[in-house]
Design an enzyme around this catalytic site. Structure first.
Site, PDB file in Angstrom:
ATOM      1  N   ALA A 110       2.487   6.200   3.572  1.00 18.15           N
ATOM      2  CA  ALA A 110       1.965   6.688   4.864  1.00 18.15           C
ATOM      3  C   ALA A 110       1.458   5.521   5.708  1.00 18.15           C
ATOM      4  O   ALA A 110       1.758   5.438   6.911  1.00 18.15           O
ATOM      5  CB  ALA A 110       0.844   7.703   4.616  1.00 18.15           C
ATOM      6  N   GLY A 149       0.823  -1.204   0.000  1.00 17.83           N
ATOM      7  CA  GLY A 149       0.000   0.000   0.000  1.00 17.83           C
ATOM      8  C   GLY A 149       0.854   1.250   0.000  1.00 17.83           C
ATOM      9  O   GLY A 149       1.998   1.244  -0.478  1.00 17.83           O
ATOM     10  N   CYS A 172       1.606   0.504  -8.871  1.00 23.28           N
ATOM     11  CA  CYS A 172       2.820   0.929  -8.170  1.00 23.28           C
ATOM     12  C   CYS A 172       3.983   1.056  -9.146  1.00 23.28           C
ATOM     13  O   CYS A 172       4.882   1.862  -8.953  1.00 23.28           O
ATOM     14  CB  CYS A 172       3.169  -0.050  -7.070  1.00 23.28           C
ATOM     15  SG  CYS A 172       3.414  -1.727  -7.678  1.00 23.28           S
ATOM     16  N   GLU A 209       5.667  -3.261   0.875  1.00 26.02           N
ATOM     17  CA  GLU A 209       5.700  -3.028  -0.574  1.00 26.02           C
ATOM     18  C   GLU A 209       4.935  -1.741  -0.830  1.00 26.02           C
ATOM     19  O   GLU A 209       3.706  -1.722  -0.754  1.00 26.02           O
ATOM     20  CB  GLU A 209       5.044  -4.200  -1.322  1.00 26.02           C
ATOM     21  CG  GLU A 209       5.843  -5.480  -1.265  1.00 26.02           C
ATOM     22  CD  GLU A 209       7.203  -5.347  -1.922  1.00 26.02           C
ATOM     23  OE1 GLU A 209       7.377  -4.455  -2.768  1.00 26.02           O
ATOM     24  OE2 GLU A 209       8.086  -6.126  -1.565  1.00 26.02           O
TER      25      GLU A 209
HETATM   26  P1  NAD Z   1      -3.428   2.335   1.269  1.00 22.72           P
HETATM   27  O1  NAD Z   1      -2.135   2.496   1.984  1.00 22.72           O
HETATM   28  O2  NAD Z   1      -4.427   3.410   1.367  1.00 22.72           O
HETATM   29  O3  NAD Z   1      -4.185   1.013   1.796  1.00 22.72           O
HETATM   30  C1  NAD Z   1      -3.559  -0.243   1.749  1.00 22.72           C
HETATM   31  C2  NAD Z   1      -4.068  -1.090   2.895  1.00 22.72           C
HETATM   32  O4  NAD Z   1      -3.658  -0.507   4.123  1.00 22.72           O
HETATM   33  C3  NAD Z   1      -5.582  -1.203   2.944  1.00 22.72           C
HETATM   34  O5  NAD Z   1      -5.915  -2.512   3.302  1.00 22.72           O
HETATM   35  C4  NAD Z   1      -5.959  -0.195   4.020  1.00 22.72           C
HETATM   36  O6  NAD Z   1      -7.155  -0.535   4.669  1.00 22.72           O
HETATM   37  C5  NAD Z   1      -4.786  -0.272   4.959  1.00 22.72           C
HETATM   38  N1  NAD Z   1      -4.477   0.988   5.648  1.00 22.72           N
HETATM   39  C6  NAD Z   1      -4.751   2.253   5.245  1.00 22.72           C
HETATM   40  N2  NAD Z   1      -4.265   3.141   6.121  1.00 22.72           N
HETATM   41  C7  NAD Z   1      -3.673   2.437   7.109  1.00 22.72           C
HETATM   42  C8  NAD Z   1      -2.993   2.799   8.297  1.00 22.72           C
HETATM   43  N3  NAD Z   1      -2.836   4.066   8.659  1.00 22.72           N
HETATM   44  N4  NAD Z   1      -2.497   1.815   9.081  1.00 22.72           N
HETATM   45  C9  NAD Z   1      -2.631   0.528   8.727  1.00 22.72           C
HETATM   46  N5  NAD Z   1      -3.278   0.119   7.598  1.00 22.72           N
HETATM   47  C10 NAD Z   1      -3.796   1.064   6.801  1.00 22.72           C
HETATM   48  O7  NAD Z   1      -3.045   1.992  -0.241  1.00 22.72           O
HETATM   49  P2  NAD Z   1      -4.020   1.806  -1.481  1.00 22.72           P
HETATM   50  O8  NAD Z   1      -4.542   3.149  -1.857  1.00 22.72           O
HETATM   51  O9  NAD Z   1      -4.985   0.705  -1.248  1.00 22.72           O
HETATM   52  O10 NAD Z   1      -3.014   1.292  -2.594  1.00 22.72           O
HETATM   53  C11 NAD Z   1      -2.259   2.160  -3.382  1.00 22.72           C
HETATM   54  C12 NAD Z   1      -0.848   2.249  -2.878  1.00 22.72           C
HETATM   55  O11 NAD Z   1      -0.286   0.940  -2.824  1.00 22.72           O
HETATM   56  C13 NAD Z   1       0.057   3.031  -3.800  1.00 22.72           C
HETATM   57  O12 NAD Z   1       0.936   3.803  -3.039  1.00 22.72           O
HETATM   58  C14 NAD Z   1       0.799   1.955  -4.557  1.00 22.72           C
HETATM   59  O13 NAD Z   1       2.030   2.363  -5.089  1.00 22.72           O
HETATM   60  C15 NAD Z   1       0.962   0.930  -3.502  1.00 22.72           C
HETATM   61  N6  NAD Z   1       1.212  -0.387  -4.090  1.00 22.72           N
HETATM   62  C16 NAD Z   1       2.469  -0.922  -4.001  1.00 22.72           C
HETATM   63  C17 NAD Z   1       2.763  -2.136  -4.607  1.00 22.72           C
HETATM   64  C18 NAD Z   1       4.117  -2.763  -4.550  1.00 22.72           C
HETATM   65  O14 NAD Z   1       4.243  -3.955  -4.822  1.00 22.72           O
HETATM   66  N7  NAD Z   1       5.167  -2.026  -4.204  1.00 22.72           N
HETATM   67  C19 NAD Z   1       1.752  -2.790  -5.307  1.00 22.72           C
HETATM   68  C20 NAD Z   1       0.484  -2.217  -5.364  1.00 22.72           C
HETATM   69  C21 NAD Z   1       0.216  -1.016  -4.746  1.00 22.72           C
END
Ligand code: NAD
Length: 466
Positions: free
Chosen positions: A209, A206, A263, A229
């Protein structure tokens, strides 16, 4: 905890609501995972593999309805959703091959005593997923943990809650109680899982932040394994000797696939000044294929953004100052009659690299189809600009010269590097993961299973056991 159920709307037609989803109580799920851990760890690999194989067959039988639901909930074009399901299924085969290779006991004969090294299951693992690959990425992380003998708690993105529920309903029955559990919810559920001492490993995919929030929450428990990741601001480096048609097509694909919500999307093109205009012209030609359309139509290549917030962020990015717009882009409220988060791609050119670096979006992941082209003088400047962002996920070099590619390869700090391929070209047959702000260096792709176990070294005093 997330207090109330929520409802996701189809990003391609906001008049369509998916069934409401309720958060899952976390404590009973943790207790069940903990209770299941000992027996699952002692279950022979052949039995664990048989469970995975029957789960794979169940998913395969439902892969078309799953792809359809994924496109409906996330707004990902159906053609890409089908690709995601294919990756989900293929991951079972790759994981089981990795399990055969990794989950072995290795004899060590050159020490003072007969010895061996074996792999121990870690215990329950929390798999926290993102919205943009709501199945493929969590699936890629949870399969190795299951194969290694660890129960998993899968907390999907709330934006993909329905598709995650359908996937989990197909997976869960193939495992003993407590081994495969779905935990619906948001940040609160995620943090409650990650911080619990019974959870021994976390795979988080994700945003930076949220990754930081989790790292902070578990900082005291240094024996808990944390794989992050995170995001990227990936660059394509287009050299003066590049095949410009190839580079333009690759860049168009890599910033428009999934409407830029990847990503590994290309966010920046660093192009050599002598070929900048010719590249831009070819890019515009290649972009003609990316017209906004209904994500459920198999012909659509550019679907909507997933959320209203992302749509608004994109509209704001289009108003950001600096550079010159080659393609102005648009945040559209409708596609035909359907209200949705539709977009047209945007391309901005920076003739002055210093101004590009100083611009507010330069080091930010936009996660929408916005491409920044920066015109550079030489290879050294390309490297310098490439390294001017904190991320290090993927990069592509477009050149015909092996020597030039090799020179870039020693300089670019990324986890995944490509020659003459899109930055999005990340097959599951390879490791995948980012350096710098893109993660903590633990690959999410091939070979991830080595992070799902603890190594134990065992020595036996000579002739001490009978
Ligand atoms: P996000 O960080 O908003 O959410 C991801 C997950 O984290 C969700 O399940 C969410 O409920 C949880 N979450 C949100 N805030 C949280 C917190 N403060 N504490 C703990 N958990 C929390 O991300 P998103 O919008 O779902 O996904 C997009 C992001 O993911 C982009 O930054 C993208 O680059 C990244 N991403 C990275 C990869 C990789 O392999 N490097 C792959 C796909 C997506």
């Amino acid at each position: 905890m997330t207090a109330t159920p929520w409802t996701n709307l189809h990003p391609g037609d906001l008049r369509i609501a998916l069934p409401p989803v309720a958060p899952t109580p976390v404590q009973p799920a943790l207790a069940a995972a903990h209770a299941a851990a000992r027996d699952w760890a002692r279950t022979p690999l052949s039995t664990r593999a048989a469970c995975l194989r029957s789960a794979q067959a169940a998913l395969r039988a439902e892969s078309e309805p799953l792809a359809h639901l994924l496109a409906l909930e996330i707004g990902k074009p159906l053609v890409e959703a089908r690709g995601e399901l294919a990756a989900v299924l293929a991951k079972f085969d790759l994981t089981l091959a990795d399990a055969e290779a990794h989950l072995t006991t290795r004899c060590v004969t050159d020490g003072p005593h007969p010895a061996f090294v074996r792999q121990l299951a870690r215990g329950p693992a929390a798999i926290i997923g993102p919205f943009n690959f709501p199945l493929h990425l969590p699936n890629g992380a949870l399969l190795p943990h299951l194969a290694a003998g660890n129960p998993i708690l899968f907390k999907p993105s709330p934006l993909g809650a329905n598709i995650a529920a359908r996937y989990a309903a197909l997976m869960t029955p193939h495992f003993p109680p407590g081994v495969f559990q779905l935990v619906q919810g948001g940040a609160d559920e995620s943090l409650a899982l990650c911080a619990d001492p019974r959870v021994r490993a976390i795979v988080f995919t994700g945003s930076v932040a949220a990754g930081r929030a989790i790292a902070r929450a578990v900082a005291d428990d240094y024996s808990k394994q944390l794989a992050l990741e995170l995001g990227g601001k990936n660059a394509a480096l287009v050299c003066a000797d590049a095949d410009l048609d190839l580079a333009a097509r690759a860049c168009a694909d890599a910033f428009c696939l999934s409407a830029g919500q990847r990503c590994n999307a290309t966010g920046r093109v660093l192009v050599a000044a002598p070929v900048a205009d010719a590249f831009a012209e070819r890019l515009l030609t290649a972009l003609a294929a990316y017209q906004p359309g209904d994500p459920l139509d198999p012909a659509t290549k550019l679907g909507p953004l997933t959320t209203a917030a992302a749509h608004e962020r994109f509209a704001n990015a289009l108003r950001s100052p600096g550079g010159r717009w080659l393609l102005t882009g648009e945040a559209l409220p409708l596609c035909g009659e359907a209200p949705g988060h539709y977009v047209r791609p945007a391309v901005r050119v920076w003739d002055d690299p210093a101004a590009a670096i100083a611009s507010p979006l330069h080091a930010q992941e936009v996660f929408a189809p916005l491409l920044e082209i920066i015109v550079v003088r030489d290879d050294a400047e390309m490297v310098r600009l490439h390294e001017a962002v904190p991320f290090g996920l993927t990069a592509s070099v477009f050149t015909r010269s092996q020597a030039r590619f090799d020179a870039f390869a020693t300089e670019l700090r990324v986890g995944n590097l490509y020659a003459n391929l899109p930055t999005t070209f990340s097959p599951s047959t390879l490791p995948f993961g980012g350096l710098g702000a893109s993660g903590n260096g633990r690959p999410a792709g091939r070979g991830f299973i080595r992070y799902a176990t603890d190594e134990q070294a065992v020595q036996v005093g000579v002739n001490s056991l009978s």
